[in-house]
Design an enzyme around this catalytic site. Structure first.
Site, mmCIF file in Angstrom:
data_model
loop_
_atom_site.group_PDB
_atom_site.id
_atom_site.type_symbol
_atom_site.label_atom_id
_atom_site.label_comp_id
_atom_site.label_asym_id
_atom_site.label_seq_id
_atom_site.Cartn_x
_atom_site.Cartn_y
_atom_site.Cartn_z
ATOM 1 C CB SER A 688 -0.925 -0.116 1.134
ATOM 2 O OG SER A 688 -0.274 0.034 2.386
ATOM 3 C CE LYS A 731 -3.142 0.980 5.077
ATOM 4 N NZ LYS A 731 -3.079 0.597 3.705
#
Length: 800
Positions: A688, A731
């Site tokens: 990611s 996140k």
């Protein structure tokens, strides 16, 4: 000398001794096996029988020279000698202390001239008193069992023996090292030698006294045990003659009563009675008797037929969960659904089917978010006992299944121990840190959990120690973990995962205000005082002293404040305490974190990524540096294989779009690129970070700064597509905690925005992209693309 023997200016054979010292005035049996020593003794025995013996400095040296010997030795006379199997055994008597003055010959053995060393301080009252004391101490040592030859004892105890002979005779039999005996031999003052010998003899006497005491106690204990064993046998014989059964004894009768009360299943009851019969027939001092008794105690203490009356009230459960925990809405909702299913099954007519609960819950989230404490709340709401065991670092399968009874100190495994401690067979059983199980040569504990956590198998769970089946199907198992991927696949497949994301600032504030502050006030003895903390002070602690997904560090800071107030109260401070921001600074010192990481200036070659770690969501800085070279790519920061591949993919995409970005191919060929991800000691992996790496790389090559208030996440393909990632909520919460104003996400993750708290959505601008080119136009201060230019990759595809 005691017996005068003339040796002045005579060549005398020299014999080196290893690890022993011969004193004057003593008779010593010596054995020699080296060729030179044998030749020296034989030659001396044929002539005047005089030999000078010196101790070697290094006992391991096989062929010592004169310089390898101590300077002071003894002149001895050989009284008897015999030979056996190539060795010489000689009885020698020490005559005088001598010093080697000259070496006459070295072959076939050492021959030299020696000079007698005269003794000093050989008279006086103190000498006589010390001599008497030494003799008295020697007599006590002999009485305590010191092994000494009778001739030596008689010589030392004789009134006619002078002090010089007394001290040398005692020194010869002291239990000390050869180096210490050599020091005594070299001491020419009889008075000083006596003082040292008295000290050494006193120390040895203390040791002998302790050994005698231990021996006496051991002998007494052995005699007591034998006496008791004989009495037991007589008692057994008398009881047998009277026709009385052994069941009448208190301990056996007690075990019989326990077995009856335990209401064991038929198979277990038969096993218990068999072991009880074995115990009855055992000899009382048979060491196995304790093992059998301990086994029967465990069988009786395990709750075979005891259950907590489980009353599932969804209203009560909801109230308890809300009362004990703030937030965690999704987790609470799933737990209530789980309880609803349990309630319907318990009310079902098919009781056989309803008694099993095949779903095993697994709470996954960073430390400090309440996974363990919510397990306690579940037990409380169900009216069941709560048991928790930590599996962190467990590598031995026997920790869970127990040890076989053949091992010394064997015990049941942690599962049965937990059931016994709970006192019921249907507790809420929490297996903490299941992702930290290990595996080695002693077995795989995760494989044992496959049976424990499967209701279709654990109905007859067999602990190795109990060696009888125990029904675990009514136990409600809950597992916790920090990282889902660390749980073995087959084990993960048996569980339903409930994710616990990190708390946002508002949630931390409410938790601190409602629970943590009150808890620390009570824990630090301040309940009787008025101690309040302002809301802005709590927010200040959260922003400036913590940066975590959970609330453990927050609680530690609040505990620090309360401890410092407690000290002031103990020192006499009066009045109430009202804490504001200034008081918080006073108690906690300098702030640890800036209010917003994103407040710093925009930088070239540095982007802000978002990641999920074992401690929750984190922001991740990507740094890129350029240097002259040959177009190589260097990656540092303890990156995993997947993250390294993401970096290479970002590098390839950038090079393939160099023309479009206005970059010269010659510059790329002569420029080395270094991508670094701080903190270097922390392992990092996952795809990611591809978007953040591409952004930092393009920024470094084009010289265009990255917007500091922008965070990003997403996987990048070689063609520039931005792919979906996981952990969006964690996140985003980390980005909000760090002070980011804009977060860039893959287009396919737009569906995950439902999990993001509403107040976070209101404070952060979210943008979604499918192509990394669009990301670059948003993340950089200005667009890096040159109008009218196509990428080389597009040209290559056109040519193809």
């Amino acid at each position: 000398m005691t017996n005068s023997v003339a040796f002045d200016n005579l060549p005398i054979p020299i014999v080196p001794f290893r690890g022993s010292v011969v004193f004057p005035h003593t008779d010593t049996l010596v054995s020699v096996g080296r060729a030179k020593s044998i030749a020296a003794l034989e030659a001396s025995y044929k002539e005047n029988r005089l030999v000078a013996v010196f101790t070697q400095k290094d006992p391991n040296q096989q062929d010592p020279e004169a310089e390898d010997l101590y300077e002071i030795g003894s002149l001895v006379v050989i009284s008897q000698m015999m030979s056996t199997d190539g060795d010489i055994h000689a009885m020698v008597r020490g005559q005088a202390r001598v010093k080697l003055s000259e070496v006459v010959a070295r072959e076939p053995y050492l021959v030299g001239k020696v000079t007698e060393i005269s003794e000093i301080d050989i008279e006086g009252e103190e000498l006589e008193e010390l001599s008497k004391k030494a003799v008295e101490l020697f007599r006590k040592a002999v009485n305590l069992g010191k092994p000494v030859e009778i001739t030596t004892i008689m010589r030392i105890l004789s009134p006619q023996t002078d002090p010089s002979e007394v001290v040398d005779s005692i020194a010869a039999v002291l239990d000390i090292k050869a180096e210490d005996k050599q020091l005594l031999l070299e001491e020419v003052s009889v008075l000083s030698r006596l003082r040292r010998v008295v000290d050494l003899l006193s120390q040895e006497l203390s040791v002998l006294d302790i050994e005698r005491s231990i021996s006496t106690k051991t002998q007494k204990r052995f005699e007591d045990q034998m006496r008791k064993a004989v009495l037991r046998e007589r008692k057994r014989t008398i009881e047998q003659e009277l026709g009385e059964e052994l069941d009448d004894e208190d301990d056996i009768a007690e075990l019989v009563g326990k077995i009856r009360k335990a209401k064991m299943p038929k198979l277990v009851h038969e096993k218990a009675m068999k072991e009880l019969k074995k115990l009855k027939n055992m000899n009382p001092h048979n060491p196995e008797m304790g093992y059998v008794r301990n086994y029967l105690e465990w069988l009786c203490d395990v709750p075979w037929n005891k259950t907590s009356k489980s009353e599932v009230s969804l209203t009560k459960a909801s109230e308890i969960l809300d009362q004990d925990h703030y937030g965690l809405g999704k987790a609470k909702e799933r737990i209530l659904e789980f309880m609803a299913v349990m309630k319907l099954k318990d009310e079902s007519e098919d009781k056989k089917e309803s008694q099993y609960h095949p779903t095993i819950l697994c709470f996954v989230g960073p430390p400090g978010v309440g996974k363990t404490s919510i397990g306690r709340s579940i037990a409380k709401s169900l009216g069941r006992e709560f048991v928790r065991i930590s599996l962190g670092g467990v590598r031995d399968e026997a920790e869970l299944r127990g040890h076989r009874r053949t091992y010394i100190g064997a015990l049941p495994g942690r599962i049965i121990q937990g059931i016994k401690d709970a006192g019921t067979k249907n507790p809420v059983f929490m297996l903490d840190e299941v992702d930290k199980l290990g595996m080695d040569y002693r077995g795989d504990p995760s494989s044992a959990l496959l049976e424990i956590l499967d209701p279709e198998q654990n109905k007859e769970f067999a602990d190795h120690y109990l060696d009888v089946p125990f029904d675990l199907s009514q136990v409600m198992f809950i597992c916790t973990a920090n990282v889902l991927e660390e749980i073995p696949g087959p084990l993960r497949d048996r569980m339903e995962v409930i994710k616990f994301a990190g708390y946002i600032e508002d949630e931390k504030f409410e938790i601190a205000k409602r629970y943590l502050w009150k808890k620390q006030i009570a824990a630090n003895g301040l309940s009787s005082r008025s101690v309040t903390i302002a809301d802005e002070a709590l927010h200040f602690v959260i922003k400036r002293y913590t940066r975590e997904a959970g609330v453990r560090e927050l609680e530690r800071n609040l505990a620090t404040i309360c401890r410092k107030i407690a000290r002031e109260v103990a020192e006499g401070a009066l009045g109430n305490f009202e804490l504001g921001v200034d008081e918080v600074k006073k108690y906690l010192g300098a702030t640890k974190f800036s209010s917003q990481i994103a407040e710093k200036a925009d930088e070239v070659g540095m982007s802000t990524g978002l990641a999920v770690t074992g401690v929750g969501g984190e922001i991740l800085f990507i740094e890129v540096a350029l240097m002259p070279g040959s177009g190589r790519l260097t990656l540092t920061g303890k990156l995993g294989d997947v993250m390294k591949e993401s970096a290479r993919a970002a590098f390839t995409w950038t090079k393939s779009h160099a023309h479009e970005l206005g970059l010269s191919e010659k510059i790329l060929q002569k420029t080395d690129v270094h991508i670094h991800v701080p903190e270097g000691a922390t392992p990092k992996d996952g795809p990611s970070a591809g978007v953040a790496m591409t952004t930092a790389l393009v920024s470094a090559l084009t010289g265009i700064p990255v917007k500091r208030s922008v965070g990003m996440t997403g996987e990048v393909t070689l063609r520039g597509r931005v792919l979906e990632i996981g952990g969006v909520k964690e996140k985003v919460v980390a980005g909000h905690r760090a002070g980011l104003k804009t977060i860039l996400l893959p287009q396919d993750n737009q569906k995950d925005m439902e999990e993001v708290p509403e107040n976070v959505k209101g404070e952060i601008q979210f943008m979604f992209f499918e192509d990394v080119s669009e990301v670059l136009k948003t993340a950089l201060v200005k667009s890096p693309f040159k109008e009218g230019k196509k990428s080389k990759q597009t040209e290559y595809l056109a040519l193809a």
